[in-house]
Write a protein that holds these residues in place. Structure first.
Motif, PDB file in Angstrom:
ATOM      1  N   LYS A 239      12.983 -35.444 -27.433  1.00  0.00           N
ATOM      2  CA  LYS A 239      14.401 -35.199 -27.750  1.00  0.00           C
ATOM      3  C   LYS A 239      14.836 -35.925 -29.024  1.00  0.00           C
ATOM      4  O   LYS A 239      15.906 -35.657 -29.554  1.00  0.00           O
ATOM      5  CB  LYS A 239      15.288 -35.674 -26.583  1.00  0.00           C
ATOM      6  N   ASP A 240      13.997 -36.852 -29.497  1.00  0.00           N
ATOM      7  CA  ASP A 240      14.375 -37.648 -30.675  1.00  0.00           C
ATOM      8  C   ASP A 240      14.079 -36.945 -31.989  1.00  0.00           C
ATOM      9  O   ASP A 240      14.373 -37.481 -33.054  1.00  0.00           O
ATOM     10  CB  ASP A 240      13.588 -38.975 -30.704  1.00  0.00           C
ATOM     11  N   MET A 241      13.426 -35.802 -31.935  1.00  0.00           N
ATOM     12  CA  MET A 241      12.969 -35.207 -33.211  1.00  0.00           C
ATOM     13  C   MET A 241      12.988 -33.688 -33.190  1.00  0.00           C
ATOM     14  O   MET A 241      13.089 -33.067 -32.136  1.00  0.00           O
ATOM     15  CB  MET A 241      11.545 -35.720 -33.519  1.00  0.00           C
ATOM     16  N   PHE A 242      12.898 -33.120 -34.392  1.00  0.00           N
ATOM     17  CA  PHE A 242      12.837 -31.665 -34.553  1.00  0.00           C
ATOM     18  C   PHE A 242      11.389 -31.236 -34.772  1.00  0.00           C
ATOM     19  O   PHE A 242      10.599 -31.978 -35.351  1.00  0.00           O
ATOM     20  CB  PHE A 242      13.660 -31.237 -35.771  1.00  0.00           C
ATOM     21  N   PHE A 243      11.084 -30.019 -34.352  1.00  0.00           N
ATOM     22  CA  PHE A 243       9.731 -29.477 -34.532  1.00  0.00           C
ATOM     23  C   PHE A 243       9.789 -28.148 -35.274  1.00  0.00           C
ATOM     24  O   PHE A 243      10.465 -27.225 -34.819  1.00  0.00           O
ATOM     25  CB  PHE A 243       9.051 -29.259 -33.171  1.00  0.00           C
ATOM     26  N   LEU A 244       9.086 -28.069 -36.392  1.00  0.00           N
ATOM     27  CA  LEU A 244       9.002 -26.813 -37.146  1.00  0.00           C
ATOM     28  C   LEU A 244       7.568 -26.300 -37.120  1.00  0.00           C
ATOM     29  O   LEU A 244       6.633 -27.073 -37.338  1.00  0.00           O
ATOM     30  CB  LEU A 244       9.412 -27.011 -38.614  1.00  0.00           C
ATOM     31  N   GLY A 245       7.425 -25.012 -36.848  1.00  0.00           N
ATOM     32  CA  GLY A 245       6.095 -24.393 -36.869  1.00  0.00           C
ATOM     33  C   GLY A 245       6.094 -23.184 -37.797  1.00  0.00           C
ATOM     34  O   GLY A 245       7.069 -22.944 -38.516  1.00  0.00           O
ATOM     35  N   VAL A 246       5.011 -22.423 -37.749  1.00  0.00           N
ATOM     36  CA  VAL A 246       4.897 -21.195 -38.558  1.00  0.00           C
ATOM     37  C   VAL A 246       4.132 -20.158 -37.734  1.00  0.00           C
ATOM     38  O   VAL A 246       3.177 -20.523 -37.037  1.00  0.00           O
ATOM     39  CB  VAL A 246       4.096 -21.441 -39.863  1.00  0.00           C
ATOM     40  N   ASP A 247       4.499 -18.916 -37.830  1.00  0.00           N
ATOM     41  CA  ASP A 247       3.877 -17.695 -37.278  1.00  0.00           C
ATOM     42  C   ASP A 247       4.940 -16.831 -36.590  1.00  0.00           C
ATOM     43  O   ASP A 247       5.031 -15.651 -36.850  1.00  0.00           O
ATOM     44  CB  ASP A 247       2.752 -17.921 -36.254  1.00  0.00           C
ATOM     45  N   ALA A 248       5.673 -17.430 -35.644  1.00  0.00           N
ATOM     46  CA  ALA A 248       6.753 -16.719 -34.942  1.00  0.00           C
ATOM     47  C   ALA A 248       6.279 -15.487 -34.208  1.00  0.00           C
ATOM     48  O   ALA A 248       6.962 -14.460 -34.206  1.00  0.00           O
ATOM     49  CB  ALA A 248       7.863 -16.333 -35.928  1.00  0.00           C
ATOM     50  N   ILE A 249       5.095 -15.533 -33.604  1.00  0.00           N
ATOM     51  CA  ILE A 249       4.757 -14.341 -32.838  1.00  0.00           C
ATOM     52  C   ILE A 249       5.571 -14.366 -31.541  1.00  0.00           C
ATOM     53  O   ILE A 249       5.861 -15.419 -30.976  1.00  0.00           O
ATOM     54  CB  ILE A 249       3.237 -14.102 -32.666  1.00  0.00           C
ATOM     55  N   PRO A 250       6.008 -13.163 -31.110  1.00  0.00           N
ATOM     56  CA  PRO A 250       7.006 -13.078 -30.047  1.00  0.00           C
ATOM     57  C   PRO A 250       6.612 -13.794 -28.752  1.00  0.00           C
ATOM     58  O   PRO A 250       7.449 -14.432 -28.117  1.00  0.00           O
ATOM     59  CB  PRO A 250       7.158 -11.578 -29.817  1.00  0.00           C
ATOM     60  N   LYS A 251       5.332 -13.693 -28.357  1.00  0.00           N
ATOM     61  CA  LYS A 251       4.948 -14.297 -27.079  1.00  0.00           C
ATOM     62  C   LYS A 251       4.560 -15.751 -27.219  1.00  0.00           C
ATOM     63  O   LYS A 251       4.092 -16.375 -26.273  1.00  0.00           O
ATOM     64  CB  LYS A 251       3.781 -13.520 -26.465  1.00  0.00           C
ATOM     65  N   GLU A 252       4.688 -16.303 -28.425  1.00  0.00           N
ATOM     66  CA  GLU A 252       4.259 -17.677 -28.629  1.00  0.00           C
ATOM     67  C   GLU A 252       5.386 -18.458 -29.315  1.00  0.00           C
ATOM     68  O   GLU A 252       6.358 -18.853 -28.671  1.00  0.00           O
ATOM     69  CB  GLU A 252       2.966 -17.670 -29.442  1.00  0.00           C
ATOM     70  N   GLY A 253       5.264 -18.642 -30.635  1.00  0.00           N
ATOM     71  CA  GLY A 253       6.215 -19.490 -31.363  1.00  0.00           C
ATOM     72  C   GLY A 253       7.671 -19.097 -31.181  1.00  0.00           C
ATOM     73  O   GLY A 253       8.532 -19.960 -30.961  1.00  0.00           O
ATOM     74  N   ALA A 254       7.954 -17.801 -31.250  1.00  0.00           N
ATOM     75  CA  ALA A 254       9.357 -17.368 -31.137  1.00  0.00           C
ATOM     76  C   ALA A 254       9.894 -17.706 -29.741  1.00  0.00           C
ATOM     77  O   ALA A 254      11.044 -18.127 -29.589  1.00  0.00           O
ATOM     78  CB  ALA A 254       9.485 -15.880 -31.432  1.00  0.00           C
ATOM     79  N   LEU A 255       9.030 -17.556 -28.754  1.00  0.00           N
ATOM     80  CA  LEU A 255       9.428 -17.881 -27.383  1.00  0.00           C
ATOM     81  C   LEU A 255       9.665 -19.389 -27.226  1.00  0.00           C
ATOM     82  O   LEU A 255      10.570 -19.830 -26.514  1.00  0.00           O
ATOM     83  CB  LEU A 255       8.313 -17.423 -26.440  1.00  0.00           C
TER      84      LEU A 255
END
Ligand code: FRU
Length: 312
Positions: A239-255
């Motif tokens: 809860k102390d931090m933000f997480f940024l990723g890359v790909d945004a596939i619907p069943k994974e990152g976007a979810l």
């Protein structure tokens, strides 16, 4: 009598047509770096579906098992089989440059996908714009950490494979946006997570132990961002931090954005459909552009619902 003769002619013509049509078909060999990651699975699925629309296309997919040597051997085998076109999604740049040159020298066009090779001995490159992805991630980080000229915080950046171009470009775009911010510190120096969740988990566990204050994690793909999130959650610090990723596939990152595990991710379209369409254009004798960029988009709290609805 006449009827029999006509029938015989018809049958012969039909047989000729059948044998001709099988030699009219095109053979496309695709060397895919790995098939274990969800983004790769989606990539192959889309490519196969696109190929199915064309009965004259035979698509062979070779799994490189995430090893450069295996991929080199796969491409060499396509060269020996004299396929009409090779598609290649390389593990890394250096180790796959020579074999592409070999294919081109043998007269087989090569379309390189997602990760680049060195030099320009290839027919076409298709991939997401990783510099732009890095920049969008940089702008997101700026906004989360206090805004331009005023951003403060400690950043952990977890790199994708060091030998691959997306990792370098995702880093470069990010740094370009943030480099003048005096209040930001990079806590971890160039740690290679090789695109893997478990490696990112370990990198993050060490970072958590060494640093009492972490404000933002930027991982070069969603599996690694999720690995970092899990490490933080196990340390009760997610809860102390933000997480940024890359790909945004619907069943994974976007979810994961939807569930609030990741703060944002950036769309990295799989190039399979475009690759097949471009291969067909080439087979028809059209000239291909050297580079094709696929678009990105920031997926965060404000866009995730519409995105998931549009990409079910
Ligand atoms: C999948 C992957 C993606 C990433 C891409 C970069 O193998 O790691 O998650 O965006 O490769 O080449």
């Amino acid at each position: 009598m006449l009827n029999i003769r006509i029938l015989a002619t018809l049958v012969t013509t039909l047989l000729l047509l059948i044998s001709a049509s099988s030699s009219w078909g095109y053979r496309i060999g695709f060397s895919q770096v790995t098939t274990t990651e969800p983004w790769r699975v989606l990539f192959n699925k889309q490519l196969r579906a696109e190929a199915k629309k064309h009965p004259d296309i035979q698509l062979y997919i070779a799994d490189g098992q995430d090893r450069t040597e295996k991929q080199v051997a796969d491409v060499q085998s396509f060269i020996q089989q004299k396929v009409d076109i090779i598609l290649l999604a390389p593990k890394e740049s250096a180790g796959l440059t020579a074999v592409v040159k070999e294919a081109m020298a043998a007269g087989i066009p090569v379309i390189v996908l997602d990760r680049k090779i060195n030099g320009d001995h290839f027919t076409q490159f298709i991939g997401g714009n990783n510099l732009e992805i890095g920049r969008q991630a940089g702008h997101k980080a700026l906004a989360l950490l206090g805004g331009q000229g005023n951003a403060h915080g400690n950043i952990v950046e977890i790199w994708g494979g060091m030998g691959s171009t997306p990792a370098h470009e995702r880093h470069q775009g990010f740094v370009e946006v943030l480099q003048n911010e005096q209040g930001l510190n990079w806590l971890v120096d160039r740690q290679d997570g090789d695109w893997k969740q478990d490696k990112a988990y370990n990198i993050m566990s060490n970072a958590l132990r060494a640093n009492p204050k972490i404000d933002l994690v930027y991982a070069h793909n969603d599996p690694m961002a999720f690995g970092a999130f899990l490490a933080a959650r196990d340390a009760q610090r997610e809860k102390d931090m933000f997480f940024l990723g890359v790909d945004a596939i619907p069943k994974e990152g976007a979810l994961w954005v939807k569930r609030g595990f990741l703060t944002a991710t950036f769309v990295y379209p799989a190039p399979g459909i475009k690759a097949l369409q471009e291969a067909l254009r080439l087979l028809k004798g059209e000239k291909l552009e050297k580079y094709i960029d696929l678009p990105t988009q920031t997926i965060d709290e404000s866009t995730v619902d519409a995105y998931l609805k549009a990409n079910r």
